[in-house]
Scaffold this active site. Structure first.
Site, PDB file in Angstrom:
ATOM      1  N   ASP A  52       1.079   4.040  -3.027  1.00 35.06           N
ATOM      2  CA  ASP A  52       0.768   5.430  -2.868  1.00 35.06           C
ATOM      3  C   ASP A  52       1.797   6.363  -3.338  1.00 35.06           C
ATOM      4  OD1 ASP A  52      -1.645   4.532  -1.864  1.00 35.06           O
ATOM      5  OD2 ASP A  52      -1.341   5.069   0.126  1.00 35.06           O
ATOM      6  N   SER A  62      -7.053   1.572  -3.987  1.00 35.02           N
ATOM      7  CA  SER A  62      -6.023   2.276  -3.337  1.00 35.02           C
ATOM      8  C   SER A  62      -5.086   3.210  -4.442  1.00 35.02           C
ATOM      9  CB  SER A  62      -5.163   1.234  -2.837  1.00 35.02           C
ATOM     10  OG  SER A  62      -5.661   1.104  -1.360  1.00 35.02           O
ATOM     11  N   GLU A 112       0.731  -1.265   0.084  1.00 34.04           N
ATOM     12  CA  GLU A 112       0.066  -0.018  -0.084  1.00 34.04           C
ATOM     13  C   GLU A 112       0.817   1.177   0.075  1.00 34.04           C
ATOM     14  OE1 GLU A 112      -2.747   2.389  -0.595  1.00 34.04           O
ATOM     15  OE2 GLU A 112      -3.745   0.415   0.077  1.00 34.04           O
TER      16      GLU A 112
END
Length: 475
Positions: free
Chosen positions: A203, A398, A199
């Site tokens: 990002d 995400s 994650e």
């Protein structure tokens, strides 16, 4: 403990205040803080931190003192994911403090949110780098986000600087400036590529691949409702890094949250809007149920906050800047874009003309519709990333939140001022036909795509250059 604004009212999210102006008008009153300090001393608690701008007072003490002070019963529980502390009974404060207190957090430290990233489970049909996706969505090319700061909220995991050097070098881009901020003891702690590290890397690499000139600031916090809220308020009121956009790729169904946590976070998003900070949130990866498992429809929070830009997911096929097809992301095996109608937040005035459907749950509530926008999220058409030295393909909504955060940084740079709270402008002032490509095919196992706004992809896939042109005229 979060206090209410000293003015007695909250700022309007479409205001434009400096952080100093906000602190002076809407921060906590020193007199109110003194009353909380007196309460703490009376109950043998220690005041370990105060922040007037964030309206935050942190108290510490033994469990017995906290139980007596707030009228709760604290217990330790064992779970397959580890041990945690929880409370039973409502949180109580003295009558003289009740008008001053917005919420009490930290008594319960259960894991609150889940990542919204999905790994490809089979050989992907196609993969993209973030710059390739940006080109397919016609993002502005005049700048690179220089002078802007993008905040990423992370509730676990970490990144390795060697990965960033290798990754951006492979893209032919300079490595963005990346800084870490510790919130409540959270820190950059990479462990495994299949966990939260994926994650964090997704990002950073998506946001940085879109806006490599921006300063990326990663706020690491514990995965609790207090940690989540504290990370958001710290990023919002950060007078050093001054982010103009916050990307959040963690969440869970509204039913998993307490009312006080949702209201406090929504109010934090309102404050962000007044400071010119745009909030981009992943809309969830579990389809219309958001993975809740109770046979009801749920939308993901914090994406369902009316003061957040909720980012849904699509499957994108294209090359060389040309899109061949784009449909709702749904792998027919439990992973699909989140979207639907909020059970908590009412229908905002700016959504009233968007023909938000009634909820498919019993009772047919009309509430805040999710998402607002969408972009590529299917891991089978996913993003090339580097995690803990391993090349991976990752998707999920995400990826859409940092993609939009990178776009906001580009827009802010070109406009010469921050966009801030974008939702009313997107719904009421932008020419949707000129600014978005409507996604009309597919569904999320509860709602279906269709012309104009829908509860799978919102207004659809953005044309970034067209949005910049529209905002240049409107703002």
């Amino acid at each position: 403990m979060y206090l209410r604004p000293q003015s007695g009212g909250a700022p309007q999210p479409d205001q434009r205040l400096t952080r100093e102006e906000y602190a002076a008008r809407f921060g906590a009153s020193p007199d109110d803080v003194e009353k909380v300090e007196a309460f703490a001393h009376e109950h043998d608690l220690t005041v370990v931190q105060t922040d007037l701008a964030r309206r935050l007072v942190v108290l510490a003490g033994p469990a017995s003192a906290l139980q007596q002070a707030f009228g709760v019963n604290l217990q330790r529980y064992e779970h397959e994911t580890g041990s945690y502390r929880s409370r039973s009974g409502p949180v109580l404060v003295p009558a003289e403090l009740a008008p001053l207190v917005e919420g009490v957090f930290g008594l319960d430290n259960r894991p609150q949110a889940r990542i919204r990233a999905r790994y490809a489970v089979a050989a992907p049909a196609t993969t993209y780098t973030p710059p390739q996706v940006a080109r397919l969505y016609n993002f502005p090319t005049q700048g690179n986000g220089k002078g802007e700061s993008i905040a990423l909220v992370e509730l676990g995991g970490g990144y390795r600087r060697a990965d960033l050097k290798t990754y951006f070098g492979q893209l032919g881009l300079a490595v963005p400036k990346v800084s870490s901020v510790s919130v409540d003891g959270g820190h950059n702690h990479p462990t495994t590529p299949q966990g939260a590290d994926g994650e964090v890397a997704l990002d950073i690499e998506v946001a940085g691949g879109v806006a490599p000139g921006a300063h990326i600031v990663v706020y690491f916090a514990p995965n609790t409702d207090r940690g989540f809220l504290d990370a958001i308020t710290q990023a919002t009121h950060d007078t050093k890094n001054k982010p103009s956009v916050i990307s959040i790729s963690w969440g869970s169904p509204e039913s998993n949250w307490t009312d006080q946590a949702m209201q406090a976070m929504d109010q934090a998003f309102q404050a962000a809007g007044a400071l010119g900070v745009t909030i981009c949130c992943a809309a969830g990866d579990g389809g219309a149920s958001d993975g809740a498992g109770d046979h009801l429809a749920h939308v993901d929070f914090p994406a369902s906050s009316p003061h957040a830009l909720a980012c849904g997911g699509t499957q994108l096929v294209g090359a060389n800047g040309t899109v061949s097809s784009e449909t709702v992301w749904n792998d027919q095996n439990g992973s699909a874009t989140g979207g639907g109608v909020s059970d908590v937040f009412p229908l905002p005035t700016w959504q009233q003309a968007a023909k938000i459907p009634t909820s498919i749950n019993p009772g047919g509530r009309v509430g805040r519709g999710v998402p607002d926008v969408a972009a590529n999220a299917d891991p089978q058409t996913g993003y090339d990333v580097l995690v803990d030295g391993q090349a991976s393909t990752i998707g999920g909504t995400s990826a859409v939140a940092p993609l939009w955060a990178g776009l906001v940084a580009l827009l802010n740079q070109q406009l010469g001022k921050p966009i801030g709270w974008l939702n009313p402008v997107l719904y009421q002032q932008v020419d949707h036909a000129a600014t978005f490509r409507d996604i009309v095919t597919g569904g999320n196992d509860g709602y279906s795509a269709g012309p104009e706004w829908d509860a799978c992809t919102g207004w659809g896939a953005v044309n970034g250059a067209a949005l910049l042109e529209a905002l240049t005229r409107l703002l």
